[in-house]
Structure formats: C-alpha cells, structure tokens
Design an enzyme around this catalytic site. Sequence first.
Site, mmCIF file in Angstrom:
data_model
loop_
_atom_site.group_PDB
_atom_site.id
_atom_site.type_symbol
_atom_site.label_atom_id
_atom_site.label_comp_id
_atom_site.label_asym_id
_atom_site.label_seq_id
_atom_site.Cartn_x
_atom_site.Cartn_y
_atom_site.Cartn_z
ATOM 1 N N ALA A 28 3.125 -0.789 4.748
ATOM 2 C CA ALA A 28 2.672 -0.845 6.144
ATOM 3 C C ALA A 28 2.191 -2.239 6.553
ATOM 4 C CB ALA A 28 1.567 0.178 6.369
ATOM 5 N N PRO A 83 0.790 -1.220 0.000
ATOM 6 C CA PRO A 83 0.000 0.000 0.000
ATOM 7 C C PRO A 83 0.828 1.280 0.000
ATOM 8 C CG PRO A 83 -0.087 -1.083 2.144
ATOM 9 C CD PRO A 83 0.541 -2.048 1.187
ATOM 10 N N ASN A 84 0.324 2.223 -0.738
ATOM 11 C CA ASN A 84 0.863 3.594 -0.839
ATOM 12 C C ASN A 84 2.142 3.696 -1.662
ATOM 13 O OD1 ASN A 84 -1.159 4.892 0.814
ATOM 14 N ND2 ASN A 84 -0.282 3.714 2.505
ATOM 15 N N HIS A 132 4.165 -4.512 8.982
ATOM 16 C CA HIS A 132 4.104 -4.395 10.438
ATOM 17 C C HIS A 132 2.792 -4.927 11.024
ATOM 18 C CE1 HIS A 132 7.378 -1.844 9.255
ATOM 19 N NE2 HIS A 132 6.567 -0.994 8.669
ATOM 20 N N ASP A 179 1.802 -15.830 6.554
ATOM 21 C CA ASP A 179 1.347 -17.208 6.333
ATOM 22 C C ASP A 179 1.448 -17.583 4.852
ATOM 23 O OD1 ASP A 179 0.876 -17.653 8.991
ATOM 24 O OD2 ASP A 179 -1.294 -17.401 8.883
ATOM 25 N N ARG A 223 13.358 4.540 12.226
ATOM 26 C CA ARG A 223 12.086 5.265 12.205
ATOM 27 C C ARG A 223 11.265 4.947 13.461
ATOM 28 N NH1 ARG A 223 9.365 4.730 6.563
ATOM 29 N NH2 ARG A 223 8.243 6.541 7.396
ATOM 30 N N ASN A 228 8.023 -5.722 -0.932
ATOM 31 C CA ASN A 228 7.961 -4.542 -0.079
ATOM 32 C C ASN A 228 6.496 -4.413 0.310
ATOM 33 O OD1 ASN A 228 7.868 -2.153 1.248
ATOM 34 N ND2 ASN A 228 8.995 -0.967 -0.291
ATOM 35 N N ARG A 231 5.003 10.998 -2.446
ATOM 36 C CA ARG A 231 4.759 10.647 -1.049
ATOM 37 C C ARG A 231 6.032 10.832 -0.224
ATOM 38 N NH1 ARG A 231 4.790 4.444 1.111
ATOM 39 N NH2 ARG A 231 4.077 4.887 3.221
ATOM 40 N N TYR A 242 11.215 8.629 1.033
ATOM 41 C CA TYR A 242 11.169 7.570 0.018
ATOM 42 C C TYR A 242 11.831 7.953 -1.305
ATOM 43 C CZ TYR A 242 7.895 5.560 3.338
ATOM 44 O OH TYR A 242 7.327 5.039 4.479
ATOM 45 N N ARG A 295 7.566 0.564 13.379
ATOM 46 C CA ARG A 295 8.100 0.053 12.109
ATOM 47 C C ARG A 295 9.255 -0.924 12.328
ATOM 48 N NH1 ARG A 295 5.674 3.446 8.189
ATOM 49 N NH2 ARG A 295 5.269 5.502 9.059
ATOM 50 N N GLU A 310 12.824 -9.606 1.465
ATOM 51 C CA GLU A 310 12.034 -8.461 1.952
ATOM 52 C C GLU A 310 12.830 -7.182 1.709
ATOM 53 O OE1 GLU A 310 11.068 -8.779 6.117
ATOM 54 O OE2 GLU A 310 10.443 -6.671 6.244
ATOM 55 N N HIS A 361 12.778 -2.759 1.892
ATOM 56 C CA HIS A 361 12.179 -1.472 2.254
ATOM 57 C C HIS A 361 13.067 -0.363 1.723
ATOM 58 C CE1 HIS A 361 9.372 -3.517 4.832
ATOM 59 N NE2 HIS A 361 10.387 -4.222 5.285
ATOM 60 N N LEU A 362 12.433 0.663 1.184
ATOM 61 C CA LEU A 362 13.197 1.807 0.679
ATOM 62 C C LEU A 362 13.900 2.520 1.831
ATOM 63 C CD1 LEU A 362 10.338 2.984 -1.647
ATOM 64 C CD2 LEU A 362 12.600 2.316 -2.473
ATOM 65 N N SER A 363 13.167 2.714 2.917
ATOM 66 C CA SER A 363 13.715 3.432 4.076
ATOM 67 C C SER A 363 14.315 2.439 5.069
ATOM 68 C CB SER A 363 12.603 4.237 4.757
ATOM 69 O OG SER A 363 11.611 3.358 5.284
HETATM 70 C C1 DQA Z 1 8.300 0.920 3.630
HETATM 71 C C2 DQA Z 1 8.404 1.142 5.141
HETATM 72 C C3 DQA Z 1 7.062 0.945 5.825
HETATM 73 O O1 DQA Z 1 7.174 1.163 7.217
HETATM 74 C C4 DQA Z 1 6.039 1.909 5.268
HETATM 75 O O2 DQA Z 1 4.778 1.681 5.841
HETATM 76 C C5 DQA Z 1 5.971 1.891 3.783
HETATM 77 C C6 DQA Z 1 7.201 1.773 3.018
HETATM 78 C C7 DQA Z 1 9.615 1.264 2.907
HETATM 79 O O3 DQA Z 1 9.738 0.884 1.749
HETATM 80 O O4 DQA Z 1 10.469 1.939 3.471
HETATM 81 O O5 DQA Z 1 4.910 2.046 3.199
HETATM 82 O O6 DQA Z 1 8.019 -0.444 3.407
#
Ligand code: DQA
Length: 150
Positions: A78, A11-12, A81, A88, A108, A75, A19, A24, A112, A99, A101-103
């Site tokens: 959210a 998501p997002n 978390h 599963d 943070r 990725n 964003r 990011y 997270r 896995e 994550h950009l950040s």
């Molecule tokens: C994220 C980190 C997550 O905590 C956050 O909710 C995201 C992006 C990242 O790519 O850094 O949506 O997965």
Amino acid sequence: MAKPIYVLNGPNLNLLGSREPEVYGKGTLDDLRQRCERKAKALGLKVDFRQSNHEGELVAWIQEARTDAAGLIVNAGAFTHTSIAMLDALLACPVPAVEVHLSNIFTREPFRHRSYISKAAEGVICGFGALGYELAIEALAATISPGKAG
Ligand code: DQA
C-alpha cells in the site's frame, strides 16, 4: 563477493497465503522467497529477500542498497500509493529498481492506479502473481549483466 539483488516487500505481504487469496494467490511469502532464490541462482545471482510493515525500515533498506545491492525489486504494498519517502529514497539510489505487484493494480480500485514509486523504476510488472518477481529478476539480470538473461 557479488552484491545481491534486494527484494523488498512492504506492508501486509507477510500475510500472503491467507490474505485475500483470490487477489494475491495461495502461496506464502516464504514460497515467494524460495522462488526468487531459485530464479536468481539459475541466473548466477543472489537475492536478499526482506519484508517490513514499516515505511521507515523500507526507506532504510533502500538507502542501504545504494552501496550494498546490485539491483532492487520493490513491492511496496500500500505504500506504493502513498509514499513520497520511498520515492525519494529510490531517486537517491543509483542501482536499477523494478517495481512489482502481484495483482494488476490497474484493474482494481482507482486509488491503486497511482504509484508514487514508478517514477524511480526502470520498469513495472504487475498482475502476474509470483511470476512477476521472477520476471523482475530476469529484467534486472539483463540490466546488471547483459548476456546473462534473454
Ligand atoms: C500490491 C498491490 C497494492 O495495491 C496493495 O496495497 C498490496 C499489494 C500487490 O502486490 O498487488 O499490498 O502491491
């Protein structure tokens, strides 16, 4: 035809570029897709790059990967978390998953710091922005066909 690596974005992540660019980066999701496709091609692989804001759709794609993918890059945004359902699905998926994550989620907010899906991942890459996806493709290349990547 060789199976692709599924690159699943949660998501997002469709909002990348606009964003929180200070967190990011300024690149868009399409920039990220192109970067992944280039990297995969250089390693003789293919990616199937997807994004969804819906947990159920992400779960369905992970289930599909059981038979149709050579590896997974996830990725989960959210859902990382919160989602036992994604964990599963990944635990039931025999193909290797990385896995991403950009950040750097560990620098943070405390909520997270915990990832539900890490348990099912071969490894986790975070904090390197879009480069992290390329590193994940390299890691999967080394796992899927040793000798193709360093
Ligand atoms: C994220 C980190 C997550 O905590 C956050 O909710 C995201 C992006 C990242 O790519 O850094 O949506 O997965």
